[in-house]
Design a protein around this motif. Structure first.
Motif, PDB file in Angstrom:
ATOM      1  N   ASP A  21       0.691  -1.179  -0.054  1.00 52.91           N
ATOM      2  CA  ASP A  21      -0.019   0.038  -0.180  1.00 52.91           C
ATOM      3  C   ASP A  21       0.825   1.256  -0.153  1.00 52.91           C
ATOM      4  O   ASP A  21       0.373   2.153   0.425  1.00 52.91           O
ATOM      5  N   ARG A  22       2.138   1.230  -0.339  1.00 53.39           N
ATOM      6  CA  ARG A  22       2.980   2.291  -0.298  1.00 53.39           C
ATOM      7  C   ARG A  22       2.329   3.344  -1.564  1.00 53.39           C
ATOM      8  O   ARG A  22       2.160   4.583  -1.155  1.00 53.39           O
ATOM      9  N   GLY A  23       1.804   2.784  -2.409  1.00 52.18           N
ATOM     10  CA  GLY A  23       1.387   3.864  -3.766  1.00 52.18           C
ATOM     11  C   GLY A  23       0.182   4.316  -3.122  1.00 52.18           C
ATOM     12  O   GLY A  23       0.008   5.522  -3.202  1.00 52.18           O
ATOM     13  N   ALA A  24      -0.893   3.534  -2.505  1.00 47.53           N
ATOM     14  CA  ALA A  24      -2.111   4.033  -2.022  1.00 47.53           C
ATOM     15  C   ALA A  24      -1.866   4.966  -0.893  1.00 47.53           C
ATOM     16  O   ALA A  24      -2.614   6.247  -0.984  1.00 47.53           O
ATOM     17  N   ARG A  25      -0.637   5.120  -0.269  1.00 51.73           N
ATOM     18  CA  ARG A  25      -0.507   5.958   0.691  1.00 51.73           C
ATOM     19  C   ARG A  25       0.081   7.280   0.064  1.00 51.73           C
ATOM     20  O   ARG A  25      -0.191   8.303   0.684  1.00 51.73           O
ATOM     21  N   VAL A  26       0.897   7.251  -0.582  1.00 47.80           N
ATOM     22  CA  VAL A  26       1.552   8.460  -1.302  1.00 47.80           C
ATOM     23  C   VAL A  26       0.435   9.098  -2.046  1.00 47.80           C
ATOM     24  O   VAL A  26       0.191  10.452  -2.053  1.00 47.80           O
ATOM     25  N   VAL A  27      -0.514   8.220  -2.667  1.00 55.51           N
ATOM     26  CA  VAL A  27      -1.861   9.182  -3.427  1.00 55.51           C
ATOM     27  C   VAL A  27      -2.512   9.895  -2.426  1.00 55.51           C
ATOM     28  O   VAL A  27      -2.949  10.978  -2.337  1.00 55.51           O
ATOM     29  N   ALA A  28      -2.836   9.097  -1.243  1.00 58.04           N
ATOM     30  CA  ALA A  28      -3.541   9.627  -0.194  1.00 58.04           C
ATOM     31  C   ALA A  28      -3.147  11.109   0.354  1.00 58.04           C
ATOM     32  O   ALA A  28      -3.704  11.842   0.634  1.00 58.04           O
ATOM     33  N   ARG A  29      -1.706  10.855   0.380  1.00 65.77           N
ATOM     34  CA  ARG A  29      -1.066  11.993   1.215  1.00 65.77           C
ATOM     35  C   ARG A  29      -1.129  13.293   0.138  1.00 65.77           C
ATOM     36  O   ARG A  29      -1.529  14.486   0.439  1.00 65.77           O
ATOM     37  N   ALA A  30      -1.120  12.721  -1.258  1.00 64.03           N
ATOM     38  CA  ALA A  30      -1.141  13.994  -2.110  1.00 64.03           C
ATOM     39  C   ALA A  30      -2.576  14.675  -2.237  1.00 64.03           C
ATOM     40  O   ALA A  30      -2.691  15.885  -2.529  1.00 64.03           O
TER      41      ALA A  30
END
Lengths: 137, 328
Positions: A21-30
């Protein structure tokens, strides 16, 4: 910051078995930094959990992150459940490792409104969502 | 917007009939300060007052969400229904928020007896969101037996929860500082139940002892908060916590304190509503008829002072004109 303005609420969901979920977290943060309220489900959600969470949280956008290759099963299932719950209007985005021909199919079938894949800049997702809600106001 | 108003009126009916989508929509409308907000709340209000409201507060990472998840298991095992409001901070810079409390509660996502809603603080500083109280009313009218409010991860002084909940649980973790921390004002004063979570870590017993000593210094009180060890990820001690909450509820009901607490809450709500209406009225009038700029000019040039100017301005306002307080 205008605290009174309506906020765009986004559900970032990780359906299925993939555990990255690294990608999902990066998107969430953005999306957070773009002023949106982001509800994150955590890993290993069933389609039913994703749809019910979208309903309870009354989100404007559902964004799935799927890296497992199961997008052609999971995405239509979740879209169907959302429609059943009277949430046809929700903006439905799918991100992850999605081959181009699958992406075309998902959009043509009315499952997804847009597909984002690795290499797409974060601003592309933000701009896409903002544009959708700017025209809806 | 007559048609819109009628549609919204339906939402309240659907809410009372147990429709989950209606509950979710209503919370959004209220949170977004919709123009129908006040008339919706007026309709909802007669159906509130039945739910028991539990507040859960503590520092970031103390285990609030995990403990709520475990409490839900207890509550559901007894056949009671529950609504959860989980608050996380809104960024003061972007206005955005990551609402991640429900990650720990997703096992309950498909349970029809549980409704979970995440809220961003949206500028509110007391540990709750701007519309937490109204969201509680929605879940109360929705028929939930218990409403649990999980605050943002708090520091020492975000204590709005005590004005909102019937029972307040303060969650601490071992090794949270020396014993002076326990006698400071603020969060240490608001607990009806103390929980030492992560009690399998070293220092848990000492923390409990220090809190007990602090509580014993308070002298004889009709309710003495218990101090309970839990390990939320394993579920240890959660049954004791649920028992303590039930005991506290019985105490509140039998002593008549519950009525007191709720009366105080109503008084505060009423005061706030009056202040809101007066404020709105004043600024409507100022916008429509009173020239603010010239006053500002005069005061800036020291031809007048702001104190007498404010008095003169208020004297010009007609509080009896027209119908206000209805609708938006």
């Amino acid at each position: 910051m205008d605290v009174k303005a309506k906020k765009i609420r986004v559900l970032v969901a990780k359906p299925g078995l993939d555990g990255h979920d690294r990608g999902a977290r990066v998107v969430a943060r953005a999306l957070r930094d773009a002023g949106m309220e982001v509800i994150y489900t955590g890993l290993h959600q069933t389609p039913e959990q994703v749809a019910e969470t979208a309903l309870q949280e009354d989100v404007d956008v559902v964004g799935l992150s799927i890296l497992s290759g199961a997008h052609m099963t999971l995405a239509p299932k979740i879209r169907h459940l959302l429609n059943e719950k009277d949430m046809k209007d929700v903006l439905f985005l799918v991100g992850g490792i999605i081959p181009e021909e699958d992406a075309e199919k998902l959009i043509a079938a009315g499952t997804a409104d847009q597909i984002f894949t690795p290499g797409d800049p974060l601003d592309k997702i933000i701009d896409y969502i903002n544009a959708k809600f700017a025209s809806a106001e | 917007m007559l048609i819109r108003g009628v549609l919204m009126h339906h939402l309240v009916k659907d809410l009372l009939a147990g429709n989950r989508r209606a509950a979710a929509r209503l919370i959004t409308l209220i949170e977004n300060d919709d123009e129908e907000k006040r008339s919706l709340l007026k309709e909802i209000y007669p159906h509130t007052g039945k739910a028991f409201i539990i507040g859960i507060t503590g520092a970031p990472g103390a285990g609030k969400s995990s403990l709520v998840d475990r409490l839900l298991q207890q509550i559901r095992a007894e056949g009671l229904t529950a609504g959860i409001i989980a608050v996380d901070p809104t960024s003061p810079f972007s206005g955005g928020a990551i609402l991640g409390d429900r990650i720990r509660m997703q096992d309950h996502a498909l349970d029809a007896g549980v409704f979970i809603r995440s809220m961003g603080t949206r500028g509110s500083l007391g540990g709750l969101s701007r519309s937490t109280r109204e969201a509680i009313q929605v879940l109360d009218a929705f028929g939930k037996d218990i409403v649990i409010v999980e605050t943002v991860g708090v520091g020492q002084s975000e204590v709005d929860i005590v004005k909102t909940a019937d029972s307040t649980v303060v969650i601490l973790t071992p090794a949270g500082g020396d014993s002076v921390q326990t006698i400071k004002a603020g969060i240490m004063e608001i607990a009806d139940v103390f929980v030492i979570n992560k009690a399998d870590l070293p220092g848990a017993e000492r923390t409990a002892t220090e809190i007990n000593m602090m509580l014993d210094m308070n002298g004889e009180k009709p309710w003495r908060p218990p101090v309970l060890p839990t390990v939320s990820i394993k579920g240890d001690g959660v049954d004791k916590l649920w028992e303590a909450l039930q005991e506290h509820r019985t105490f509140l009901e039998d002593s008549g304190k519950l009525l007191d607490v709720r009366r105080q809450r109503v008084r505060r709500e009423l005061t706030e509503q009056v202040e809101y209406l007066v404020k709105t009225r004043i600024w409507d009038e100022v916008r429509d008829t009173i020239e603010l700029d010239s006053l500002v000019e005069k005061i800036s040039k020291r031809q007048q002072d702001p104190y007498s100017a404010a008095g003169e301005l208020l004297a010009k306002i007609n509080f009896y004109k027209g119908d206000h307080g209805e609708g938006g």
